[in-house]
Design a protein around this motif. Structure first.
Motif, PDB file in Angstrom:
ATOM      1  N   GLU A  38       0.778  -1.357  -0.053  1.00 34.31           N
ATOM      2  CA  GLU A  38       0.045   0.004  -0.084  1.00 34.31           C
ATOM      3  C   GLU A  38       0.829   1.325  -0.009  1.00 34.31           C
ATOM      4  O   GLU A  38       0.420   2.190  -0.698  1.00 34.31           O
ATOM      5  N   GLU A  41       2.253   1.900  -3.632  1.00 35.36           N
ATOM      6  CA  GLU A  41       1.135   2.237  -4.316  1.00 35.36           C
ATOM      7  C   GLU A  41       0.961   3.693  -4.300  1.00 35.36           C
ATOM      8  O   GLU A  41       0.827   4.458  -4.963  1.00 35.36           O
ATOM      9  N   SER A  42       0.672   3.994  -2.991  1.00 21.39           N
ATOM     10  CA  SER A  42       0.883   5.367  -2.644  1.00 21.39           C
ATOM     11  C   SER A  42       1.758   6.447  -2.810  1.00 21.39           C
ATOM     12  O   SER A  42       1.713   7.495  -3.584  1.00 21.39           O
ATOM     13  N   GLU A  43       2.917   5.974  -2.576  1.00 24.01           N
ATOM     14  CA  GLU A  43       4.177   6.685  -3.367  1.00 24.01           C
ATOM     15  C   GLU A  43       4.091   6.841  -4.695  1.00 24.01           C
ATOM     16  O   GLU A  43       4.557   7.883  -5.319  1.00 24.01           O
ATOM     17  N   ALA A  44       3.825   5.742  -5.517  1.00 21.70           N
ATOM     18  CA  ALA A  44       3.669   5.793  -7.022  1.00 21.70           C
ATOM     19  C   ALA A  44       2.509   6.644  -7.456  1.00 21.70           C
ATOM     20  O   ALA A  44       2.596   7.582  -8.193  1.00 21.70           O
ATOM     21  N   ARG A  45       1.487   6.702  -6.669  1.00 14.80           N
ATOM     22  CA  ARG A  45       0.291   7.857  -6.949  1.00 14.80           C
ATOM     23  C   ARG A  45       0.599   9.174  -6.746  1.00 14.80           C
ATOM     24  O   ARG A  45       0.597  10.255  -7.583  1.00 14.80           O
ATOM     25  N   LEU A  46       1.424   9.618  -5.626  1.00 16.60           N
ATOM     26  CA  LEU A  46       1.919  10.786  -5.282  1.00 16.60           C
ATOM     27  C   LEU A  46       3.052  11.345  -6.365  1.00 16.60           C
ATOM     28  O   LEU A  46       3.079  12.608  -6.705  1.00 16.60           O
ATOM     29  N   ALA A  48       3.320  10.324  -9.439  1.00 18.10           N
ATOM     30  CA  ALA A  48       2.536  10.631 -10.621  1.00 18.10           C
ATOM     31  C   ALA A  48       1.681  12.070 -10.902  1.00 18.10           C
ATOM     32  O   ALA A  48       2.119  12.841 -11.626  1.00 18.10           O
ATOM     33  N   LEU A  49       1.410  12.237  -9.468  1.00 24.30           N
ATOM     34  CA  LEU A  49       0.619  13.493  -9.256  1.00 24.30           C
ATOM     35  C   LEU A  49       1.698  14.635  -9.270  1.00 24.30           C
ATOM     36  O   LEU A  49       1.636  15.585 -10.430  1.00 24.30           O
TER      37      LEU A  49
END
Length: 178
Positions: A38, A41-46, A48-49
């Motif tokens: 998790e 995944e959270s680091e990847a989302r941030l 990408a943002l």
């Protein structure tokens, strides 16, 4: 339910060297692995943002108790906005600051010092000269967070406002001519 186990075991042998079995322990690490997944995944989302903001760059600077500064994060948009890579900015924390127009540095430094003293966010509009010689307007927004070790973390964003500033200048010129 499927569980993930981490196993630690040692073989046992009798005096003749014959294998007699294993002694070990199993530790259920399912929740730990889920949390790691998790977090990734959270680091990847941030990331990408931060990397996909067309007109902005996200950064984080740490000022240690001695006053030394270093970037702990610079999004990849650094290259498009400033003409230098995020890696170069991370390697040399003074690089981006040196691109601020000399006339704007005092205003920037004063806003930053006031924000640090009061623990409040700051914003400053500055002109920056890219290595190519191009000059663009940027809005710098950042907020300090004091850490237990007496360091200060600045979470910030640099936003390209050049087109807005140019439109304001054209409008002001037209108003003066009228």
């Amino acid at each position: 339910a499927i569980r993930i186990l981490q196993t630690h075991a040692e073989p046992r042998f009798d005096p003749t060297g014959a294998f007699t079995g294993m002694v070990g322990v199993n530790v259920d690490v399912t929740d730990q692995r889920r949390a790691q997944t998790e977090l990734k995944e959270s680091e990847a989302r941030l990331r990408a943002l931060a990397d996909n903001l067309q007109y902005g760059m996200v950064y984080q600077i740490v000022r240690d108790a001695n006053g030394d500064r270093r970037f702990s994060f610079v999004s990849s948009r650094c290259q498009a906005l400033n003409g230098v890579s995020a890696e170069a900015a991370m390697a040399n924390p003074a690089l981006l600051h040196s691109q601020i127009f000399e006339d704007d540095r005092a205003t920037f430094a004063a806003a930053e010092a006031e924000a640090e003293q009061n623990g409040t966010p700051f914003e400053a509009e500055v002109r920056m000269r890219r290595p190519s010689g191009d000059v663009r307007w940027f809005k710098m927004l950042s907020a300090p967070r004091a850490m237990p070790d007496e360091s200060v973390v600045w979470d910030g964003v640099q936003v390209d406002i050049h087109d807005v500033k140019m439109a304001e200048e054209r409008r002001a010129l037209l108003m003066r001519e009228m």
